[in-house]
Design an enzyme around this catalytic site. Structure first.
Site: not given
Ligand code: IPM
Ligand code: MG
Length: 357
Positions: A142, A192, A224, A248, A252
């Site tokens: 990032y 990884k 993975d 990240d 999710d």
């Molecule tokens: C998160 C989001 C952010 C990230 C994006 C919006 C840049 O997906 O906070 O998880 O990747 O950190």
């Molecule tokens: Mg995210």
């Protein structure tokens, strides 16, 4: 107590969830005799519209002058296709870095009422889902170099680099171990290391830390495999520590198995108590302005702010209990709706939570 909260209203549906969260904070302030002062901060698409910059220094300064920052979500299709510095998300990344928030804490915990909304089989959900992802937040690809060059043959080539130095790994690794010590004393480092040098350095640093935390059952897992294990056997995890992008992606996935990404709050902290609190979901442009978005992740983020930055545990418990009661009553926003429940919008969900505080 008096606290100054910087509020980033965010883009698209974000304003709707922030509005409900402020109502909740105001109710808590009235009930417990606190004063919360709010300072609006423009970031993301809103700041691009106003200042042509997703996070101007004067807006970052407001956050640095606050006791903590509450954020909804940024991102607007209007800015899609725009590159680099002019993206709303860049404001978020600069905010995290500018505040020195290297540790992002993302709980994945199933609310029993939402078990039906989990895409996993009941036999897996029954084992329990309750773990935390400690995500490194201001390093890795990032913040490494990004560039796109044109090669001699005219073809374009893009490069993103993923740097990690020892001190960056050590400080987040320590948070991983400390978090595990406060929970079930199990820590999994996700990496990884079969491919990446950064992962091999992570392991080296983690092994040194491990010696300081003999009580923690420490293990390592390739990312993975971790992605697979999170849906196959999530009950094995207590605390996961991982680099920025892996965190990240896995967060999710982890949110989805708990029923809805609309339920997961997060805290981001650095060395002090000032933090950034935000739901892990995006700005949901598809349902913006329709009073459909789930405000709970943002409301729970506000509760985390009270708990971790303001040392107001009773107040945070109060908010979490109110959310629990509302779920018990069967109220659901569309993202977590299941049979036999009552579908409500964002503001009705806020009203219901307020009524329980
Ligand atoms: C998160 C989001 C952010 C990230 C994006 C919006 C840049 O997906 O906070 O998880 O990747 O950190
Ligand atoms: Mg995210």
């Amino acid at each position: 107590m008096e606290k100054n909260i910087a509020v980033i209203w965010g883009d698209c549906s974000s304003k709707e969830i922030v509005r409900e969260s402020i109502r909740v904070l105001d109710k808590i302030a009235a009930k417990y005799g606190h004063t919360f002062n709010y300072t609006d901060v423009a970031m993301g698409g809103e700041a691009l519209d106003k200042y042509g910059d997703p996070l101007p220094q004067h807006e970052l300064d407001k956050c640095l002058a606050s006791d903590s920052v509450l954020l909804g979500a940024v991102g607007d299709p209007k800015w899609e296709g725009v590159k680099g510095e002019m993206r709303p998300e860049k404001g978020l990344l600069r905010l995290r870095a500018g505040m020195g928030l290297y540790s992002n804490n993302r709980p994945a915990k199933i609310w029993p009422q939402l078990a039906d909304a989990s895409p996993l089989k009941p036999s897996i959900v029954e084992q329990g889902i309750d773990f935390i992802i400690v995500r490194e937040l201001i390093g890795g690809c990032y913040f490494g170099e990004h560039k796109t060059d044109v090669l001699e043959n005219g073809e374009k080539q893009a490069v993103d680099t993923m740097p990690y130095s020892e001190h960056e790994i050590e400080r987040i690794g320590r948070i991983g171990f400390e978090t595990a010590m406060k929970r079930n004393k199990k820590l999994t480092c996700v990496d990884k290391a079969n491919v990446l040098d950064t992962s091999r350095l992570w392991r080296e640093v983690m092994h040194k830390l491990q010696a300081e935390y003999p009580e923690v059952e420490y293990s390592e897992m390739f990312v993975d495999n971790a992605a697979m294990q999170i849906c196959k056997n999530p009950s094995q995890f207590d605390v996961i520590v991982t680099e920025n992008m892996f965190g990240d992606i896995l967060s999710d996935e982890a949110s989805q198995i708990t029923g809805s990404i609309g339920m997961i709050p997060s805290s981001s902290l650095g060395d002090g108590t000032r933090g950034l609190y935000e739901p892990i979901h995006g700005s949901a442009p598809d349902i913006a302005g329709q009073d459909k978005v789930n405000p709970i992740a943002c409301i729970l983020s506000a509760a985390m702010m009270l708990r971790y930055s303001f040392d107001m545990a009773a107040e945070a418990d109060d908010i979490e209990a109110a959310v629990n009661k509302v779920l018990d009553k069967g109220l659901r926003t569309a993202d977590m709706m299941s049979e036999g429940c009552t579908l409500v919008g964002c503001s009705a969900m806020g009203d219901a939570i307020l009524a329980e505080i």
